[in-house]
Design a protein around this motif. Structure first.
Motif, mmCIF file in Angstrom:
data_model
loop_
_atom_site.group_PDB
_atom_site.id
_atom_site.type_symbol
_atom_site.label_atom_id
_atom_site.label_comp_id
_atom_site.label_asym_id
_atom_site.label_seq_id
_atom_site.Cartn_x
_atom_site.Cartn_y
_atom_site.Cartn_z
ATOM 1 N N GLU A 177 0.840 -1.212 0.000
ATOM 2 C CA GLU A 177 0.000 0.000 0.000
ATOM 3 C C GLU A 177 0.867 1.251 0.000
ATOM 4 O OE1 GLU A 177 -2.948 0.347 3.148
ATOM 5 O OE2 GLU A 177 -3.571 -1.722 2.705
ATOM 6 N N GLY A 178 1.908 1.204 0.825
ATOM 7 C CA GLY A 178 2.814 2.365 0.932
ATOM 8 C C GLY A 178 3.595 2.620 -0.344
ATOM 9 N N CYS A 179 3.680 1.629 -1.199
ATOM 10 C CA CYS A 179 4.456 1.768 -2.448
ATOM 11 C C CYS A 179 3.690 2.500 -3.534
ATOM 12 C CB CYS A 179 4.834 0.386 -2.992
ATOM 13 S SG CYS A 179 6.045 -0.477 -1.994
ATOM 14 N N GLU A 180 2.399 2.739 -3.289
ATOM 15 C CA GLU A 180 1.577 3.206 -4.413
ATOM 16 C C GLU A 180 2.021 4.555 -4.980
ATOM 17 O OE1 GLU A 180 -2.452 2.639 -3.128
ATOM 18 O OE2 GLU A 180 -2.180 0.449 -3.146
ATOM 19 N N GLY A 181 2.579 5.390 -4.137
ATOM 20 C CA GLY A 181 2.984 6.718 -4.607
ATOM 21 C C GLY A 181 4.299 6.745 -5.380
ATOM 22 N N PHE A 182 4.981 5.645 -5.441
ATOM 23 C CA PHE A 182 6.326 5.675 -6.050
ATOM 24 C C PHE A 182 6.258 5.460 -7.557
ATOM 25 C CE2 PHE A 182 7.189 4.795 -1.627
ATOM 26 C CZ PHE A 182 8.326 5.549 -1.379
ATOM 27 N N ARG A 183 7.130 6.159 -8.272
ATOM 28 C CA ARG A 183 7.128 6.039 -9.736
ATOM 29 C C ARG A 183 8.385 5.359 -10.252
ATOM 30 N NH1 ARG A 183 7.906 11.192 -11.411
ATOM 31 N NH2 ARG A 183 7.963 10.417 -13.557
ATOM 32 N N ARG A 184 9.524 5.757 -9.726
ATOM 33 C CA ARG A 184 10.778 5.261 -10.303
ATOM 34 C C ARG A 184 11.340 4.063 -9.537
ATOM 35 N NH1 ARG A 184 13.051 9.286 -13.702
ATOM 36 N NH2 ARG A 184 11.881 11.225 -13.633
ATOM 37 N N VAL A 185 10.884 3.898 -8.325
ATOM 38 C CA VAL A 185 11.298 2.730 -7.536
ATOM 39 C C VAL A 185 10.040 1.936 -7.226
ATOM 40 C CG1 VAL A 185 12.430 1.940 -5.440
ATOM 41 C CG2 VAL A 185 13.194 4.051 -6.529
ATOM 42 N N ARG A 186 10.010 0.677 -7.636
ATOM 43 C CA ARG A 186 8.802 -0.126 -7.506
ATOM 44 C C ARG A 186 9.088 -1.363 -6.643
ATOM 45 N NH1 ARG A 186 4.702 1.952 -7.600
ATOM 46 N NH2 ARG A 186 3.651 0.031 -8.180
ATOM 47 N N PRO A 187 8.053 -2.017 -6.156
ATOM 48 C CA PRO A 187 8.272 -3.162 -5.254
ATOM 49 C C PRO A 187 8.547 -4.492 -5.977
ATOM 50 C CG PRO A 187 5.922 -2.687 -5.431
ATOM 51 C CD PRO A 187 6.627 -1.635 -6.262
ATOM 52 N N ALA A 188 9.405 -5.299 -5.372
ATOM 53 C CA ALA A 188 9.608 -6.688 -5.799
ATOM 54 C C ALA A 188 9.423 -7.571 -4.574
ATOM 55 C CB ALA A 188 11.014 -6.879 -6.366
ATOM 56 N N LEU A 189 8.697 -8.657 -4.713
ATOM 57 C CA LEU A 189 8.541 -9.569 -3.575
ATOM 58 C C LEU A 189 9.881 -10.246 -3.297
ATOM 59 C CD1 LEU A 189 5.008 -11.122 -4.177
ATOM 60 C CD2 LEU A 189 5.666 -9.186 -2.723
ATOM 61 N N THR A 190 10.170 -10.403 -1.983
ATOM 62 C CA THR A 190 11.526 -10.761 -1.598
ATOM 63 C C THR A 190 11.571 -11.785 -0.470
ATOM 64 O OG1 THR A 190 12.177 -8.522 -2.297
ATOM 65 C CG2 THR A 190 13.751 -9.738 -0.947
ATOM 66 N N PRO A 191 11.174 -13.036 -0.751
ATOM 67 C CA PRO A 191 11.434 -14.082 0.243
ATOM 68 C C PRO A 191 12.944 -14.192 0.395
ATOM 69 C CG PRO A 191 10.774 -15.048 -1.872
ATOM 70 C CD PRO A 191 10.590 -13.570 -2.001
ATOM 71 N N ARG A 192 13.463 -14.103 1.615
ATOM 72 C CA ARG A 192 14.919 -14.005 1.770
ATOM 73 C C ARG A 192 15.629 -15.139 1.043
ATOM 74 N NH1 ARG A 192 17.921 -10.832 5.637
ATOM 75 N NH2 ARG A 192 19.986 -10.996 4.753
ATOM 76 N N PHE A 193 15.358 -16.344 1.462
ATOM 77 C CA PHE A 193 15.708 -17.541 0.708
ATOM 78 C C PHE A 193 15.006 -18.697 1.376
ATOM 79 C CE2 PHE A 193 20.102 -18.889 2.699
ATOM 80 C CZ PHE A 193 19.703 -18.486 3.962
ATOM 81 N N THR A 194 14.963 -19.825 0.755
ATOM 82 C CA THR A 194 14.162 -20.946 1.225
ATOM 83 C C THR A 194 14.376 -21.255 2.714
ATOM 84 O OG1 THR A 194 14.027 -21.831 -0.999
ATOM 85 C CG2 THR A 194 13.661 -23.388 0.799
ATOM 86 N N PRO A 195 15.609 -21.282 3.220
ATOM 87 C CA PRO A 195 15.766 -21.611 4.646
ATOM 88 C C PRO A 195 15.042 -20.647 5.590
ATOM 89 C CG PRO A 195 17.874 -21.801 3.517
ATOM 90 C CD PRO A 195 16.921 -21.180 2.546
ATOM 91 N N CYS A 196 14.763 -19.428 5.159
ATOM 92 C CA CYS A 196 14.143 -18.429 6.034
ATOM 93 C C CYS A 196 12.638 -18.274 5.824
ATOM 94 C CB CYS A 196 14.814 -17.073 5.842
ATOM 95 S SG CYS A 196 16.360 -16.900 6.746
ATOM 96 N N CYS A 197 12.016 -19.072 4.969
ATOM 97 C CA CYS A 197 10.593 -18.904 4.684
ATOM 98 C C CYS A 197 9.854 -20.246 4.782
ATOM 99 C CB CYS A 197 10.382 -18.334 3.274
ATOM 100 S SG CYS A 197 11.117 -16.714 3.051
ATOM 101 N N THR A 198 8.782 -20.254 5.578
ATOM 102 C CA THR A 198 7.972 -21.481 5.669
ATOM 103 C C THR A 198 7.230 -21.716 4.359
ATOM 104 O OG1 THR A 198 6.065 -20.251 6.472
ATOM 105 C CG2 THR A 198 7.563 -21.147 8.152
ATOM 106 N N ASP A 199 6.783 -22.947 4.196
ATOM 107 C CA ASP A 199 6.033 -23.288 2.991
ATOM 108 C C ASP A 199 4.781 -22.420 2.869
ATOM 109 O OD1 ASP A 199 7.978 -25.166 2.984
ATOM 110 O OD2 ASP A 199 6.638 -26.911 2.895
#
Lengths: 418, 418
Positions: A177-199
């Motif tokens: 939601e907070g990203c909506e105002g940005f034009r030149r920098v946009r969001p990318a989803l970022t699961p750190r890596f498999t060991p740090c994220c549950t299924d």
């Protein structure tokens, strides 16, 4: 406007185009309308911005770096990856719960990126929503464009540095939601890596990526210990990449850092899905992870770009990252009994510029229709050569030697930012 | 005078001495009289020069570099050693027949050495007597101390870049006469390497070294092609080092650059004679020569120091040379299946400072009786850390990150030169 000077750009790995006293024709918003091999003395109706004998190069794309590790640049590189994360890294990142500290550090980081000619980034933030928004603000303010991700990690974090699965989901939505105002920098989803994220979290992120058409960044096959850990966590997956693929986090909008230990089968999966492999040579050396088989990847048709990966990497300047990649490729050549080729400077330049530009949807290499991303390099302060140099020689030594002092102007997204 | 600040020095590889707010007591000519763990608030009869929270480190010793290759820094690193010499290097060095050009280039080089905190060098000039004297003048003027050699090469040179044996002898004697007025920069005999020197010239140089008590510098076992060439030229010698030893160019005043391919027997010969092996990691990577077994050498008791080896090496700053040596040692570790150790920052610092100091007869590591060679480092302009750092951490990151901007003062031979 016409930006005139010695143009040097690359649209294909290993092929350099050199236009002495050429010109870039730009519209009012800085989009490239034409590339001229020569500029008329008095072009009708156009202003010429003449850079004289300076070189106009593409600016750099840093396709993997961790903003909250900037404070630990050049420190703590005596441990392998998993120990390094617990001992140094998570503790440093946890500090970014302090938004005032985040503001100061991210402002300095953004300024240093521009000073070194990096105008596009694919960047990890920390797991803090507020600090991530601050990071995006500071990048936009300085003129850095690209993609930034609030990190998701709901297991195997450090003290004071982990979220519950619920928090991770809720904060991700609040951040978007907070990203909506940005034009030149946009969001990318970022699961750190498999060991740090549950299924559960991975599945939720995959669904979110699909619903909202969001790009994804993570880490893949960096280090032996990590690969073994992943194997234990996902006995159903024959290879590491499948732990992303099975949750919908594996397609042409995905970038995976490292791929040091990716074998032929994993590399084929990377290529076939159009995933971007991000080579981080300095980091992989510093943490004794290995040297990714970049030459082989290129030959096989894998998309490859470069990342500084600060602070596993100790160099933020992408021209230094390029030359470190060349050195690493020479090491790999020596390991392979001098039977494989090393990366040339022209190839390194392609990987550090155009390869990243294309991930962001640009044509790349001063393509017509792209907003201008460029640096102007004054090499007259480098050591006086023994004879007059060709532009290709001047280019090569600028890639090895240039510092912010030599980068006299930076254009990002069509406007001048330095 | 007492120079007060955070002292960090090393007298043994891997052992760092850290004295927070310590002091160096100096006599009028800048010789160290005492090292204080703490400085009294108002020491009787002594002026305190307080560096505040800055670090006072040993300045660097660059134990192998080619001054006339400074103009080609960062260029032409796409060829193996012997081709690289013919294609790029000899042509560049030949340019130093022009004494005005030599003056300009050497003045810039000397200034850049001091700006980066290098106050001691063991340096190759070109084969030109006049330019070599100019080089020595410019080093002295800037405050660089050490040893410089007019190069001898009477075979296998390049176009316009070779001497006859007679010329080489005559010019060497003329150069040594010209050296008489120098105090801080002294001569070292410098046969380029075995492939470039006839037996007659080598024998003459060995005799001269003995008669006048002169130190010697050359190259040893850098690259496969070179080692094979030497084997062909000296079928009587079982190993490369013997081509120096048989002419009296092999003793405790000898320094040999590279030693990448030196096997156990050659390393034992290096150790037993007290020869200094100079490790040039960046150059050995750039030219695909290999990585010298530094760890093994240290364990075996070989004396090792570091060299930038510009312009095979592309970095003049010795702190960068140190971190490149650390990276190279990590590569070697990976090659050896992660079974060997890498160089620590403390060890790299020792190799880049004290190991070289001792070749010049100093005690090394701020030893009492040595003229002061030091740099003052202001790390407050490096990224703001996430927590307060220990001095050892600050030291480590300064070695990775510092640039001339962070080096606020340089002392050489007892006097301040920056």
């Amino acid at each position: 406007m016409i930006l005139k000077g010695n143009l040097i750009f690359t649209r294909e790995a290993g092929r350099l185009t050199v236009l002495p006293r050429g010109g870039l024709v730009l519209d009012d918003s800085g989009v490239i309308l034409d590339v001229l091999a020569s500029v008329p003395d008095r072009p009708e109706g156009q202003v010429v911005c003449d850079c004289g004998d300076r070189m106009i190069l593409q600016s750099f794309s840093d396709m993997h770096l961790h903003a909250p590790q900037y404070p630990m640049l050049g420190m703590g590189m005596d441990l392998p990856l998993l120990d390094w994360l617990k001992t140094y890294t998570f503790r440093t990142e946890a500090r970014f719960s302090d938004t005032e500290y985040a503001r100061r550090v991210y402002r300095a980081l953004a300024a240093e990126l521009i000073a070194n000619g990096t105008t596009r980034v694919l960047m990890f933030s920390s797991l803090h929503t507020d600090a991530t928004i601050i990071l995006m603000e500071e990048l936009e303010r300085a003129g850095v464009t690209g993609l930034v991700g609030k990190v998701n990690m709901d297991r195997n974090g450090g003290e004071n540095y982990e979220e519950t699965t619920e928090e991770s989901k809720r904060e991700t939505l609040r951040w978007l939601e907070g990203c909506e105002g940005f034009r030149r920098v946009r969001p990318a989803l970022t699961p750190r890596f498999t060991p740090c994220c549950t299924d559960e979290l991975m599945a939720w992120l995959g669904k979110l990526a699909e619903e909202r058409g969001l790009p994804v960044q993570s880490h893949l096959s960096e280090n032996r210990g990590e690969v073994e850990l992943v194997r234990g966590l996902h006995p159903d997956c024959a290879q590491y990449w499948e732990t992303y693929a099975k949750y919908g986090l594996w397609n042409g909008s995905t970038a995976m850092a490292h791929c040091v230990l990716s074998d032929r089968r994993e590399r084929a999966a990377i290529r076939d899905a159009g995933v971007l492999a991000v080579h981080c040579a300095d980091s992989n050396l510093n943490l004794c992870s290995g040297v990714a088989p970049v030459r082989t990847m290129l030959r096989e048709g894998v998309r490859v770009a470069l990342g500084s990966d600060i602070a596993g990497g100790a160099q933020l300047a992408m021209n230094q990252v390029i030359t470190m990649s060349i050195r690493a490729s020479k090491m790999r050549r020596m390991q392979e009994n001098w039977e494989t080729d090393f990366l040339t400077v022209a190839e390194g330049y392609y990987l550090g510029t155009t390869a990243g530009e294309r991930f962001f949807g640009a044509g790349g290499g001063f393509a017509v229709g792209d907003a201008l991303h460029a640096i102007v390099v004054d090499d007259s302060t480098l050591p006086e050569p023994a004879r007059s140099l060709t532009l290709t020689e001047r280019f090569e030594r600028a890639i090895y030697l240039m510092r912010p002092e030599q980068i006299t102007a930076v254009y990002s997204g069509g406007r001048r930012v330095k």
